[in-house]
Design an enzyme around this catalytic site. Structure first.
Site, PDB file in Angstrom:
ATOM      1  N   GLU A 200       1.982   2.418  12.006  1.00 59.58           N
ATOM      2  CA  GLU A 200       2.753   3.292  13.393  1.00 59.58           C
ATOM      3  C   GLU A 200       3.265   4.543  12.752  1.00 59.58           C
ATOM      4  O   GLU A 200       4.614   3.588  12.183  1.00 59.58           O
ATOM      5  CB  GLU A 200       2.796   2.503  14.686  1.00 59.58           C
ATOM      6  CG  GLU A 200       2.943   2.892  15.638  1.00 59.58           C
ATOM      7  CD  GLU A 200       3.410   2.683  16.758  1.00 59.58           C
ATOM      8  OE1 GLU A 200       3.060   2.290  17.999  1.00 59.58           O
ATOM      9  OE2 GLU A 200       4.305   1.278  16.161  1.00 59.58           O
ATOM     10  N   GLY A 334      12.385  -2.942  12.383  1.00 61.35           N
ATOM     11  CA  GLY A 334      12.841  -4.096  12.534  1.00 61.35           C
ATOM     12  C   GLY A 334      11.370  -5.050  12.638  1.00 61.35           C
ATOM     13  O   GLY A 334      11.437  -6.055  11.869  1.00 61.35           O
ATOM     14  N   ALA A 335      10.550  -4.552  13.201  1.00 64.29           N
ATOM     15  CA  ALA A 335       9.176  -4.903  12.902  1.00 64.29           C
ATOM     16  C   ALA A 335       7.929  -4.283  13.895  1.00 64.29           C
ATOM     17  O   ALA A 335       8.329  -3.503  13.881  1.00 64.29           O
ATOM     18  CB  ALA A 335       8.916  -6.336  14.020  1.00 64.29           C
ATOM     19  N   MET A 336       6.652  -4.869  13.173  1.00 61.29           N
ATOM     20  CA  MET A 336       5.791  -4.687  14.106  1.00 61.29           C
ATOM     21  C   MET A 336       4.502  -4.750  14.528  1.00 61.29           C
ATOM     22  O   MET A 336       3.786  -5.768  13.578  1.00 61.29           O
ATOM     23  CB  MET A 336       4.516  -3.323  12.746  1.00 61.29           C
ATOM     24  CG  MET A 336       3.408  -2.672  12.758  1.00 61.29           C
ATOM     25  SD  MET A 336       4.131  -1.296  14.673  1.00 61.29           S
ATOM     26  CE  MET A 336       2.298  -1.343  14.811  1.00 61.29           C
ATOM     27  N   GLU A 337       4.009  -4.617  15.416  1.00 59.29           N
ATOM     28  CA  GLU A 337       3.355  -5.325  16.825  1.00 59.29           C
ATOM     29  C   GLU A 337       1.865  -5.114  16.072  1.00 59.29           C
ATOM     30  O   GLU A 337       0.334  -5.826  17.124  1.00 59.29           O
ATOM     31  CB  GLU A 337       3.625  -4.653  18.324  1.00 59.29           C
ATOM     32  CG  GLU A 337       2.899  -3.329  17.874  1.00 59.29           C
ATOM     33  CD  GLU A 337       3.661  -2.900  17.537  1.00 59.29           C
ATOM     34  OE1 GLU A 337       5.354  -2.713  17.379  1.00 59.29           O
ATOM     35  OE2 GLU A 337       3.584  -1.303  18.772  1.00 59.29           O
ATOM     36  N   ASN A 338       1.112  -5.163  15.337  1.00 62.08           N
ATOM     37  CA  ASN A 338      -0.205  -5.108  15.048  1.00 62.08           C
ATOM     38  C   ASN A 338      -0.751  -5.925  15.358  1.00 62.08           C
ATOM     39  O   ASN A 338      -0.230  -7.121  15.045  1.00 62.08           O
ATOM     40  CB  ASN A 338      -0.252  -5.401  12.677  1.00 62.08           C
ATOM     41  CG  ASN A 338       0.298  -4.067  12.241  1.00 62.08           C
ATOM     42  OD1 ASN A 338       0.520  -2.756  12.508  1.00 62.08           O
ATOM     43  ND2 ASN A 338       1.590  -4.718  11.581  1.00 62.08           N
ATOM     44  N   GLU A 371       7.545  -7.968  20.012  1.00 66.75           N
ATOM     45  CA  GLU A 371       5.945  -7.435  19.606  1.00 66.75           C
ATOM     46  C   GLU A 371       5.364  -8.553  19.966  1.00 66.75           C
ATOM     47  O   GLU A 371       3.891  -7.726  19.908  1.00 66.75           O
ATOM     48  CB  GLU A 371       6.934  -8.150  17.781  1.00 66.75           C
ATOM     49  CG  GLU A 371       7.439  -7.169  17.184  1.00 66.75           C
ATOM     50  CD  GLU A 371       7.940  -5.553  17.550  1.00 66.75           C
ATOM     51  OE1 GLU A 371       6.882  -5.618  17.785  1.00 66.75           O
ATOM     52  OE2 GLU A 371       8.438  -5.661  16.967  1.00 66.75           O
ATOM     53  N   HIS A 374       4.224  -6.741  23.159  1.00 65.74           N
ATOM     54  CA  HIS A 374       3.557  -5.018  22.556  1.00 65.74           C
ATOM     55  C   HIS A 374       1.763  -6.159  22.770  1.00 65.74           C
ATOM     56  O   HIS A 374       0.851  -4.642  22.805  1.00 65.74           O
ATOM     57  CB  HIS A 374       3.816  -4.966  21.605  1.00 65.74           C
ATOM     58  CG  HIS A 374       4.206  -3.769  21.489  1.00 65.74           C
ATOM     59  ND1 HIS A 374       4.179  -2.856  22.040  1.00 65.74           N
ATOM     60  CD2 HIS A 374       6.060  -4.206  20.685  1.00 65.74           C
ATOM     61  CE1 HIS A 374       5.891  -2.144  22.082  1.00 65.74           C
ATOM     62  NE2 HIS A 374       5.909  -2.262  21.085  1.00 65.74           N
ATOM     63  N   GLU A 393       6.922   1.236  23.828  1.00 66.73           N
ATOM     64  CA  GLU A 393       8.112   0.371  23.630  1.00 66.73           C
ATOM     65  C   GLU A 393       9.490   0.193  25.233  1.00 66.73           C
ATOM     66  O   GLU A 393       9.798  -0.217  24.489  1.00 66.73           O
ATOM     67  CB  GLU A 393       8.963   1.816  22.332  1.00 66.73           C
ATOM     68  CG  GLU A 393       8.241   1.972  21.363  1.00 66.73           C
ATOM     69  CD  GLU A 393       7.739   0.553  20.628  1.00 66.73           C
ATOM     70  OE1 GLU A 393       8.551  -0.523  21.311  1.00 66.73           O
ATOM     71  OE2 GLU A 393       6.934   0.964  19.663  1.00 66.73           O
TER      72      GLU A 393
HETATM   73  N1  BES Z   1       6.286  -0.359  17.769  1.00 71.08           N
HETATM   74  C1  BES Z   1       7.834  -0.599  16.931  1.00 71.08           C
HETATM   75  C2  BES Z   1       7.651  -0.342  15.329  1.00 71.08           C
HETATM   76  C3  BES Z   1       7.602   0.836  15.243  1.00 71.08           C
HETATM   77  C4  BES Z   1       8.908   1.317  14.927  1.00 71.08           C
HETATM   78  C5  BES Z   1       6.407   1.611  14.403  1.00 71.08           C
HETATM   79  C6  BES Z   1       9.082   2.913  14.555  1.00 71.08           C
HETATM   80  C7  BES Z   1       6.939   3.210  14.044  1.00 71.08           C
HETATM   81  C8  BES Z   1       8.373   3.903  14.127  1.00 71.08           C
HETATM   82  C9  BES Z   1       7.921  -2.253  16.960  1.00 71.08           C
HETATM   83  O1  BES Z   1       7.103  -2.616  17.830  1.00 71.08           O
HETATM   84  C10 BES Z   1       9.735  -2.049  17.510  1.00 71.08           C
HETATM   85  O2  BES Z   1      10.057  -1.416  18.692  1.00 71.08           O
HETATM   86  N2  BES Z   1      10.407  -2.441  16.226  1.00 71.08           N
HETATM   87  C11 BES Z   1      11.802  -2.329  16.787  1.00 71.08           C
HETATM   88  C12 BES Z   1      12.184  -3.420  17.007  1.00 71.08           C
HETATM   89  C13 BES Z   1      12.593  -3.900  18.042  1.00 71.08           C
HETATM   90  C14 BES Z   1      12.744  -5.641  18.526  1.00 71.08           C
HETATM   91  C15 BES Z   1      13.411  -2.475  19.063  1.00 71.08           C
HETATM   92  C16 BES Z   1      12.291  -1.843  15.278  1.00 71.08           C
HETATM   93  O3  BES Z   1      11.434  -2.109  14.292  1.00 71.08           O
HETATM   94  O4  BES Z   1      13.256  -1.374  15.401  1.00 71.08           O
HETATM   95 ZN    ZN Z   2       8.270  -1.501  20.307  1.00 68.80          ZN
END
Ligand code: BES
Ligand code: ZN
Length: 964
Positions: A200, A334-338, A371, A374, A393
């Site tokens: 993503e 921080g993380a990714m919701e695959n 996640e 998501h 988001e």
């Molecule tokens: N979908 C995002 C990951 C993402 C972030 C993809 C930026 C592309 C660009 C994921 O769900 C997300 O939001 N991750 C956050 C953590 C969350 C608890 C706020 C992150 O990575 O900081």
């Molecule tokens: Zn997110």
């Protein structure tokens, strides 16, 4: 990054005729609901300027000039076979994409980035049926748009299906995107490599050629080849493993549900796992590198609980048979919701009871809740395009609050939600903010959409809307939305429609739109008219929050029993006296669902402020009014006349007459109003004078936060008299709280957060008893060779005090290398970054750039921390300026880390010289072709800081003299 020089072209004219034919058919729009983004017809554009067509890498004309793909061909199913080699660090792969042709065409355009295409061929359905071999296709490549075009010898016919086969290969990527390599060290000191994906928003195209836009949902059947020492994971469970010649194994995974490319994922690794089963039978597993297995149990408990909760709350089953959560050693965000295979930075998933503090626990729980949300908001229902990424988001952020309130009430997450809103208000009250729903075209612009406006403001306006519609109505509305758009895409209006539609169907009668006329049966004309009206009202109201940037200020003036309300656009850093104020206000208007309480009734009164000004009549005489009950609304409130004085008196006399979140909100709003020149700093400071008696920790922490911010600002600028007086004030005034802190992990979540914060501040201010205790614990820890368990909530402060001697600093760096706990490593790295020695700070930066001891994934946080240290601010900033190109080799422009590095090393500046330096640097970057939206935000922030100091420093100085 994406604009390599374009090669000269020899055969531009030749190709025209062919594409004219294509464009004629392409404009006839289809039977399947995919929206075209065309503004004017391609034919017109083509006639106007044939040169606008790009040139492919081989010098031929590339048949497509838009960033968005044509919609004449849509993918239905991908068959993917991937074979990564973890020794040679590359992969070979092949795919078959079944596509549907909606209009006759002579070429297929799809995304591909940094892939070597070995071969492409095409079969019609008939060819497939009669096993006729595919026809080879010419492949053109246009790297500037990350696209390839497959030219077919004979036109593809409308309404038929074809199968496109592509063989390709590439190196495993070096960074954190696409299909990349990640490494970790075992306890035995061996370095091991794994391969992992992160797509993503637009990086699936780095792993396989595909239609890499969220609207092109398809099914994916994935096969992965691996050695027997590894395992392979993907979105779906494995169906079987085949043994190939030479001992290689090939795992076949079940076909996925219909989904967007950015959610595809696969991993080849040697991780171990713990598993459990959710109530619905879904198998949940947590994976981590073998030595970290013992840190996975909390995540399993939390994810099982949360999965149960969401299935129930949304009234929709999680549609896959399994859900894996994997801790990846190198991860950019921080993380990714695959879907079915959620990936995490280690510190966002692993919990080590001996080293993880209460705020680490909150973070892990929050990220899991986010996640998993998501899996519905984002995976099941996806935004049509990245301009509406807030639908993913903002909702996931909002659902953290809803789910954790029920699943982990002891974490008291609810009391922290206001901070989610306060965080974005800082940015949204600058003119350089942007609307929640914002244009995004290029890959960089798309990445920049992942910001506080999409996440935090998105969540905050949803929370405001829920408060307005009632929880029940809101929930029914989003269930309606999720069910209606399952396996499909949605846009803003679809959400408002579902919410207001449902609102009428439900018979709940809250103070908002869902009042009693909804009782009418749904087939009457009256109902239909009512429905239309509500739908328009809700849509109109929410448009003011999503299509317009900024945050409103509600100005309240009480005259006897009458309340005069006025709304304006709130701008911090611009006061009403400034010449630009008027222009900046033009055409801004919100539909604000305001709430208030008064001294004479505890009830929550409601009103929608749709006009610039409005008047409300109170039914009784009252001593005070407080607007924005529980800080649920996304607006700031200013009380004119005696309003603030009445509230300050109230706080001093009996603060418990106001609700805790109202006290929190007052502190926040008061300091915001100082920035906007509406309230004098001494008034805001006077308001904090009641804090000695404050029993609600979030409010106390908010007050402390602002005071610490003032302290850090004057300290940075070396304004020594104010710095000393403020230090003295803080230590004297908060002495009772500081002295009652014990050095143990005990109490409620907020007790523990208070302890961490207060002790960190006290030691930072050199409070002797604090330094003494921390030094004592640190020595004991060193003497025990790191075996002693220090209470986790004070670990950071103990390490930070320990890091002030050279021996302590060196010992910490040794422990950093050895530690298996990401939570502990973060604390050590922070401590190391507080050293007063430039050469030590420089050493850290060098280690971060090298990426071995300090991983590249932690470089941004490191630079951020060093820049916060007064001794490190100049060092970090100079480093960024001088090493910009090196940094861009590590992280993509527009990515989280780059934005964090730039804003972390600049936005605290508060002098004209510094502003000019930053301006010059940004200009030079723009000249090199790097432009980011945050440049403007940073410049505006620094200008604001300068003004703030000019205006308020004398007041602060005077206030301290009078008060202390
Ligand atoms: N979908 C995002 C990951 C993402 C972030 C993809 C930026 C592309 C660009 C994921 O769900 C997300 O939001 N991750 C956050 C953590 C969350 C608890 C706020 C992150 O990575 O900081
Ligand atoms: Zn997110």
């Amino acid at each position: 990054v994406f604009y390599p020089s374009i090669m000269a072209n020899s055969c531009r004219k030749l190709i025209f005729n062919i594409y004219l034919v294509f464009y004629c058919s392409a404009v006839i729009m289809p039977h399947i609901c995919i929206c075209s983004q065309f503004t004017s017809s391609p034919i017109d554009q083509f006639n106007k300027d044939p040169r606008a067509f790009p040139i492919a890498t081989n010098g031929e004309i590339f048949p497509w000039h838009e960033l968005r793909l044509p919609t004449v061909i849509i993918p239905l199913h991908y068959d993917l076979l991937i074979h990564p080699n973890l020794t040679s660090l590359d992969f070979v792969a092949s795919e078959k994409i079944e596509v549907l042709v909606r209009d006759a065409t002579q070429f297929i355009v799809l995304h591909s980035k940094d892939l070597e295409i070995l071969n492409a061929s095409l079969q019609s359905e008939e060819d497939v049926r009669y096993r006729k071999p595919g026809e080879s296709l010419t492949v053109l490549s246009y790297p500037a748009h990350q696209q390839i075009a497959l030219l077919v010898p004979e036109k593809l016919r409308a309404d038929l299906r074809y199968s496109v086969a592509i063989d390709f290969q590439a190196k495993l990527a070096d960074g954190f995107e696409g299909f990349y390599k990640s490494t970790y060290r075992t306890l035995g000191g061996e370095t091991r490599t794994i391969a992992v994906t992160d797509f993503e928003p637009t990086e699936a195209r780095m792993a396989f050629p595909c239609f890499d836009e969220p609207l092109f949902k398809a099914n994916f059947s994935i096969k992965i080849r691996r050695e027997s020492r590894h395992i392979a994971l993907s979105n779906m469970p494995k169906v079987k493993t085949i043994e190939l010649e030479g001992g290689l194994l090939e795992d076949h995974f079940e076909t996925t549900v219909k989904m967007s490319t950015y959610l595809v994922a696969y991993i080849v690794c040697d991780f171990t796992s713990v598993s459990g089963t959710a109530s619905s039978g879904v198998k949940v597993s947590i994976y981590a590198s073998p030595d970290k297995w013992s840190q996975t149990h909390y995540a399993l408990e939390a994810s099982l609980k949360l999965l149960d909760y969401y299935e129930n709350y949304f009234d929709i089953h999680y549609p896959l048979p399994k859900l894996d959560l994997v801790a990846i050693p190198d991860f950019a965000s921080g993380a990714m919701e695959n879907w079915g295979l959620v990936t995490y930075r280690e510190t966002s998933l692993l919990f080590d009871p001996k080293k993880s503090s209460i705020s680490d626990k909150l973070w892990v729980t929050k990220v899991i809740a986010h996640e998993l949300a998501h899996q519905w908001f984002g995976n099941l229902v996806t935004m049509e395009w990245w301009n509406d990424i807030w639908l993913n988001e903002g909702f996931a952020t909002y659902m953290e609050l809803i789910s954790l309130n029920i699943t982990y009430p002891e974490l008291q997450f609810d009391d922290d939600f206001s901070n989610t809103c306060f965080e974005v208000i800082k940015r949204d009250s600058l003119n350089s903010s942007h609307p929640i729903s914002n244009q995004a075209k290029t890959a960089i612009q798309i990445k920049e959409m992942f910001d506080a406006v999409s996440y935090n403001k998105g969540a905050c306006i949803l929370n405001m809307l829920k408060d307005f519609l009632s929880e029940d109505t809101f929930r029914k509305g989003i269930i309606h939305y999720l069910k209606k758009f399952s396996y499909r895409n949605a846009k803003n209006d679809d959400l408002w429609h579902s919410l207001s539609n449902n609102c009428l169907e439900s018979d709940s009668a809250s103070g908002g739109f869902c009042y009693s006329d909804s009782k009418k049966t749904s087939n009457t004309l009256a109902f239909q008219l009512a429905f239309l009206r509500k739908n328009v009202e809700l849509k109109e109201m929410m448009a003011t929050w999503t299509l317009q940037k900024g945050i409103p200020l509600v100005v309240v003036k009480r005259e006897g029993r009458s309340l005069r309300l006025q709304q304006e656009r709130f701008l911090s850093g611009v006061s009403k006296e400034d010449p630009e104020w008027g222009t900046l206000q033009e055409r801004y208007l919100w539909h604000i669902p305001v709430t208030y309480s008064t001294s004479s009734s505890h009830a929550i009164h409601r009103h929608i402020l749709k006009l610039k000004t409005d008047t409300l009549d109170l039914s009784e005489k009252t001593d005070w009014v407080k607007f924005n009950v529980d800080s649920n609304g996304y607006y700031i409130v200013h009380y004119e006349g005696q309003g603030w004085d009445e509230l300050i008196t109230l706080l001093n006399q009996n603060h418990t007459l106001l609700r805790p979140k109202d006290r929190l909100g007052l502190i926040h709003d008061a300091f915001q109003l100082v920035s906007a020149g509406r309230l004098t700093l001494d008034k805001a400071l006077d308001l904090t004078r009641y804090l000695q008696r404050e029993t609600s920790i979030p409010a106390l922490l908010k007050g402390l936060e602002y005071l610490e911010l003032l302290y850090r600002m004057v300290e940075r600028r070396n304004i020594s008299d104010v710095t000393e007086n403020l230090k003295h004030y803080l230590l004297q005034y908060f002495k009772p709280v500081i002295d009652t802190q014990s050095w143990v992990d005990k109490g409620s979540v907020w007790d523990r957060m208070l302890r961490s914060t207060v002790l960190k501040l006290a030691c930072y201010l050199n409070h002797a008893p604090c330094i003494q205790k921390a030094t004592e614990l640190f020595s004991q820890w060193m003497e025990s060779s790191g075996k002693l368990n220090i209470p986790t909530d004070v670990l950071k402060v103990v390490y930070s005090v320990g890091a002030q001697t050279t021996a302590g600093w060196n010992y910490l760096l040794e422990q950093y290398e050895l530690s298996l706990s990401g939570a502990e490593k973060n604390k050590i790295l922070y401590a190391l970054s507080t050293s007063k020695h430039q050469e030590k700070l420089m050493k850290l930066i060098e280690l971060g750039m090298e990426g071995k001891v300090i991983k590249t994934q932690d470089l941004a946080a490191l630079l951020f921390a060093i820049a916060r240290n007064p001794e490190g601010q100049q060092l970090a900033w100079n480093f960024v300026k001088e090493n910009w190109t090196h940094l861009l080799k590590k992280f993509d422009l527009g990515s989280f880390p780059i934005r964090m590095i730039v804003s972390g090393t600049t936005s605290h500046f508060s002098s004209k010289d510094e502003l000019q330096e930053v301006e010059l640097f940004f200009e030079s970057l723009k000249a090199q072709g790097s432009h980011l939206d945050i440049f403007q935000i940073i410049l505006e922030t620094i200008s604001k800081n300068i003004k703030w100091l000019e205006k308020n420093l004398p007041t602060l100085r005077k206030w301290l003299l009078i008060t202390t």
